[in-house]
Design a protein around this motif. Structure first.
Motif, mmCIF file in Angstrom:
data_model
loop_
_atom_site.group_PDB
_atom_site.id
_atom_site.type_symbol
_atom_site.label_atom_id
_atom_site.label_comp_id
_atom_site.label_asym_id
_atom_site.label_seq_id
_atom_site.Cartn_x
_atom_site.Cartn_y
_atom_site.Cartn_z
ATOM 1 N N THR A 1 0.848 -1.191 0.000
ATOM 2 C CA THR A 1 0.000 0.000 0.000
ATOM 3 C C THR A 1 0.883 1.239 0.000
ATOM 4 O O THR A 1 2.112 1.151 0.130
ATOM 5 C CB THR A 1 -0.921 0.016 1.233
ATOM 6 N N ARG A 2 0.269 2.402 -0.149
ATOM 7 C CA ARG A 2 1.066 3.625 -0.157
ATOM 8 C C ARG A 2 1.663 3.914 1.215
ATOM 9 O O ARG A 2 2.732 4.518 1.321
ATOM 10 C CB ARG A 2 0.201 4.803 -0.606
ATOM 11 N N GLY B 1 3.156 7.507 -6.312
ATOM 12 C CA GLY B 1 1.894 8.184 -6.538
ATOM 13 C C GLY B 1 0.862 7.285 -7.206
ATOM 14 O O GLY B 1 1.127 6.124 -7.538
ATOM 15 N N PRO B 2 -0.334 7.796 -7.394
ATOM 16 C CA PRO B 2 -1.383 7.035 -8.077
ATOM 17 C C PRO B 2 -1.018 6.782 -9.541
ATOM 18 O O PRO B 2 -0.386 7.614 -10.194
ATOM 19 C CB PRO B 2 -2.619 7.935 -7.952
ATOM 20 N N THR C 1 2.265 -2.517 -9.230
ATOM 21 C CA THR C 1 1.854 -1.246 -8.657
ATOM 22 C C THR C 1 1.357 -1.515 -7.246
ATOM 23 O O THR C 1 1.452 -2.645 -6.745
ATOM 24 C CB THR C 1 0.771 -0.570 -9.516
ATOM 25 N N SER C 2 0.831 -0.500 -6.579
ATOM 26 C CA SER C 2 0.317 -0.706 -5.230
ATOM 27 C C SER C 2 -1.118 -1.231 -5.294
ATOM 28 O O SER C 2 -1.832 -1.059 -6.288
ATOM 29 C CB SER C 2 0.363 0.595 -4.431
ATOM 30 N N LEU C 3 -1.528 -1.893 -4.238
ATOM 31 C CA LEU C 3 -2.898 -2.397 -4.170
ATOM 32 C C LEU C 3 -3.901 -1.245 -4.188
ATOM 33 O O LEU C 3 -5.019 -1.386 -4.718
ATOM 34 C CB LEU C 3 -3.066 -3.241 -2.901
ATOM 35 N N ASP C 4 -3.515 -0.100 -3.660
ATOM 36 C CA ASP C 4 -4.419 1.064 -3.668
ATOM 37 C C ASP C 4 -4.718 1.515 -5.089
ATOM 38 O O ASP C 4 -5.851 1.945 -5.400
ATOM 39 C CB ASP C 4 -3.781 2.217 -2.884
ATOM 40 N N THR C 5 -3.740 1.439 -5.986
ATOM 41 C CA THR C 5 -3.956 1.854 -7.370
ATOM 42 C C THR C 5 -4.980 0.943 -8.048
ATOM 43 O O THR C 5 -5.858 1.423 -8.785
ATOM 44 C CB THR C 5 -2.631 1.839 -8.140
#
Length: 803
Positions: A543-544, A560-561, A611-615
């Protein structure tokens, strides 16, 4: 012979008194018959005696040449076996099974019957209903794909190696793919359980398949079952066999267009399956072949230098051979046949030993030789490789022996001055500083005759350079084991849950173990690349607030996103580079990411974008973690931690170590050790040649050195110092050239395999220093005895040598 041709034979004819002729009295001296084959006969007998005498004088050098040739040919034969082992087994299975060139996984409602009518599609397999599940037997677990097949298909047919195909009377009978069966240690008759359910399956058979093999955490195992055993189908799969395999990308593009991108889950092609089947065997073959060819070139140069040095030391003997009737061609043939015999003996020995004992080598090399011996081209390769090595050595021998044929029949007096000329200004200044005379004269001798000295250094540099490259390969493999976080594997364990525990409970359970320092939630989905010609792995990990610790070779981390990092394989596939934006399709949703870095990615041939899971949750807010990547404390054993977590999870967690690509390269260590031994033999031959030439070149300086009062020990030190300086120059040149060459070769191999450049590791300075010291000290030790013998020669012998 030239001096004798102008003289007429004398006659014993005498005139008696009275002038009458009397019968001539025959001479008792033997007459020489001059037939067309007379010179050949003389040359053949004398040539054999010369070869025998030379063999007795240079027994050690001959033995080393035979052993080096045997090692070179053996490495080339093993490389050929590995190439055959890497390609032919999969090709054989694919041909016998009539394998599908494309396998397409779709959603359950997709109308896959349209694909059979596409241009270029010869036949289809399926569609078959599929179910993702986890099976366990005797404590081992694996993720599998249950495929509902009522009877063996005609396309993509499993080739049974044990057991039988389940019939209607065995509704829960299954057939396991062979790599999955090996991972589970399962045999026909075993019972597989599905954790979290009351279901069980019975293993009725084991079969080979040309589809991608089972890989824990990356590729699920394949299980063929009766259609009634697939109770919760989550999709379907269809295989396409094409008329032209070269149209695979076009066929995939057409199939995705017909079905719709939202209906396609994953696409696998025959090229991907073949590359996965070849695995590390092809890399081993490339390493063996590269070093074998390099060693063959080094051996050829060593033989060339040995003959050239021997010719310079035997000019008078060659002149005598010419004087007694040898033609230039016969002189050349003496050297050529002698060294061809050495090469032939070594090549035959290597071929016989490889054929007789190669299959008994433990591990993958023995398996490769055993399979290779049953392939159609085995006999041809077994003959072609030794013959090619002998011909190459014969070519280098012939080039050097040609100089022997040009030696004039009348010996040419040696020049009064040494080849290197007088002392240089630097040497005179060094003597003026009262430095040891033996040291100064030895260094001067090593630098005198620049062309000859440079050729000797160059020939000795080549095997040392290859040894540096081999040590770099060894060090890089050790780096994968000792520091996996530096080569794209920052985590040691992967954990998957069966869904009985929620995400917060799983994370709390994992972090409760004090040996776990980080648990990164993640999900991996298949995404269609632009052009819809294949699928890649889109991974969201971390995550971020707690980012995943990427191993970057270029660029920066994704913060970043919409930022991501990609493996080399993905960048090559998309023809992209760091800084580009890439578009892919996940189901029916597009995903656009900004590539801000290139990561070292050892999985999925580098065709991974992370990438991150949030993206990923921006497009799908309900996305939940499918697995967790665990980072352990230094010194923690992954196997013990995995066992502890599986026990704490009470059967709800599937924990397995992250695959290390270096595990499949363990046989490379033995290969590298053998190659270093072969290269050391070649370097030893070159050192013996250099020592012999240095001793013979020093014979004409011996009288002068003794005249100025130098002792035999000091004269010996001159030759030892000259040889050591030559070895030191070769060691420095080999290290300076070998380190960048090794980095380029290893990074090139990493890029071609998809891992990417940046994994090369140079040997430690201590190891390089030990290599240089071994070369210099070995040269000094080898030169000490012959130099001491030459320094104690009688003055009469020295006078005869220099006249």
């Amino acid at each position: 012979m030239t001096a004798l041709k102008g003289r007429e034979p004398t006659s014993d004819v005498r005139l008696p008194p009275g002038g009458r002729d009397r019968p001539r009295r025959r001479s008792t001296r033997p007459t020489t018959r001059r037939g067309p084959l007379a010179g050949v006969a003389v040359g053949g007998a004398a040539g054999r005696r010369w070869a025998q005498s030379d063999l007795r004088t240079h027994r050690g050098e001959a033995l080393f040449l035979v052993l080096a040739t045997a090692g070179i040919v053996a490495s080339l034969l093993l490389a050929t076996a590995l190439f055959g082992y890497a390609t032919n087994p999969w090709q054989r299975i694919f041909t016998q099974a009539r394998g599908a060139h494309v396998w397409i996984h779709t959603v359950p409602f997709a109308d896959t019957r349209k694909l059979a009518r596409l241009d270029g599609v010869e036949s289809v397999a399926g569609p078959y209903r599929t179910e993702s599940a986890t099976v366990a037997v005797r404590g081992s677990r694996a993720s599998v794909e249950l495929r509902g097949v009522s009877r063996p298909p005609s396309v993509g047919r499993p080739l049974l190696t044990a057991g039988h195909w389940p019939d209607a009377a065995e509704p829960d009978g299954v057939v396991l793919e062979s790599s999955l069966a090996r991972a589970l240690l399962a045999e026909p008759g075993d019972t597989l359980t599905l954790p979290g359910t009351a279901r069980s399956l019975t293993v009725e058979g084991i079969a080979d398949s040309a589809e991608p093999r089972y890989s824990p955490g990356e590729q699920p195992g394949l299980v063929w079952a009766r259609p009634s055993a697939v109770r919760a189908p989550g999709g379907q799969v269809i295989g396409l066999r094409l008329g032209d395999p070269g149209d695979t990308d076009y066929a995939v593009q057409r199939a995705v267009t017909v079905l719709g991108a939202g209906a396609v889950g994953e696409v696998s092609t025959w090229q991907q399956a073949r590359a996965a089947a070849q695995g590390d065997n092809r890399l081993l073959g490339q390493v063996l072949g590269l070093f074998g060819l390099g060693a063959l070139i080094a051996a050829g140069f060593a033989v060339h230098g040995a003959i050239a040095t021997r010719i310079r030391g035997h000019l008078r003997d060659l002149s005598v051979l010419k004087a007694i009737g040898f033609t230039p061609g016969q002189v050349v043939r003496v050297f050529l046949l002698q060294h061809l015999a050495y090469a032939l003996l070594g090549s035959v020995a290597a071929a016989v030993l490889t054929e007789a004992l190669g299959s008994r080598i433990p591990g993958r090399l023995g398996d490769a030789v055993g399979v290779w011996q049953g392939l159609p081209g085995h006999t041809l390769a077994l003959l072609a490789v030794p013959v090619g090595a002998v011909l190459f050595i014969g070519l280098t021998t012939g080039l050097a022996a040609w100089r022997a044929g040009r030696v004039p029949p009348v010996p040419v007096p040696r020049p009064a001055a040494p080849a290197g000329g007088g002392l240089t200004g630097l040497a005179r200044r060094a003597l003026g500083l009262r430095l040891p005379a033996a040291l100064v004269l030895g260094c001067h001798k090593a630098c005198a005759g620049r062309g000859r000295s440079l050729a000797t250094v160059a020939r000795l540099t080549l095997p040392l350079l290859l040894i540096v490259v081999a040590l770099s390969a060894w060090t890089t493999i050790d780096r994968f084991h000792s520091s996996p976080e530096r080569v794209g594997m920052p985590t040691a364990l992967t954990v998957r849950s069966d869904g009985a525990l929620d995400a917060s409970a799983v994370r709390a359970l994992l972090l409760d173990d004090h040996r776990v320092t980080g648990a990164y939630p993640g999900v991996e989905v298949a995404a269609l690349v632009p052009g819809q010609t294949g699928t890649i792995a889109l991974r969201g990990v971390g995550t971020r607030t707690e980012p995943y610790p990427y191993t970057l070779a270029e660029g920066r981390t994704a913060r970043g996103p919409d930022e991501a990092v990609a493996g080399q394989g993905l960048l090559d596939l998309l023809h992209a580079r760091v800084g580009d934006w890439v578009r892919m399709t996940v189901g029916d949703r597009p995903q656009i990411l900004h590539i801000v870095g290139r990561s070292i990615e050892p999985q999925n041939a580098g065709r991974v974008v992370t990438t991150s899971l949030d993206t990923l949750r921006q497009n799908d807010p309900g996305l939940s973690p499918a697995f967790y990547e665990l980072r352990l404390r230094p010194g923690a054993e992954p196997q013990r931690v995995a066992a502890a977590l599986a026990s704490a999870g009470r059967g709800h967690l599937d924990v397995h170590p992250v695959d290390n690509p270096a595990d499949g390269l363990s046989p490379l260590r033995g290969v590298v050790a053998g190659l270093i031994a072969v290269l050391a033999l070649i370097g030893l031959v070159e050192l013996l040649t250099a020592i012999g030439g240095s001793v013979r070149e020093g014979e004409r300086d011996l009288l002068a050195l003794k005249a100025i009062g130098m002792s035999p020990r000091q004269i010996t030190a001159i030759t030892v110092t000259a040889t050591s300086c030559t070895a030191l120059a070769a060691a420095l040149a080999g290290t300076a050239l070998g380190l960048p060459l090794a980095r380029r070769l290893i990074d090139a191999q990493g890029s071609s395999s998809g891992i990417g450049a940046g994994v090369a590791q140079s040997p430690s300075p201590a190891l390089l220093l030990a290599l240089g010291a071994a070369a210099v000290l070995g040269a000094a030790a080898l030169a000490a005895l012959p130099a001491a013998r030459a320094a104690r020669r009688r003055l009469a012998d020295t006078l005869s040598a220099v006249t």
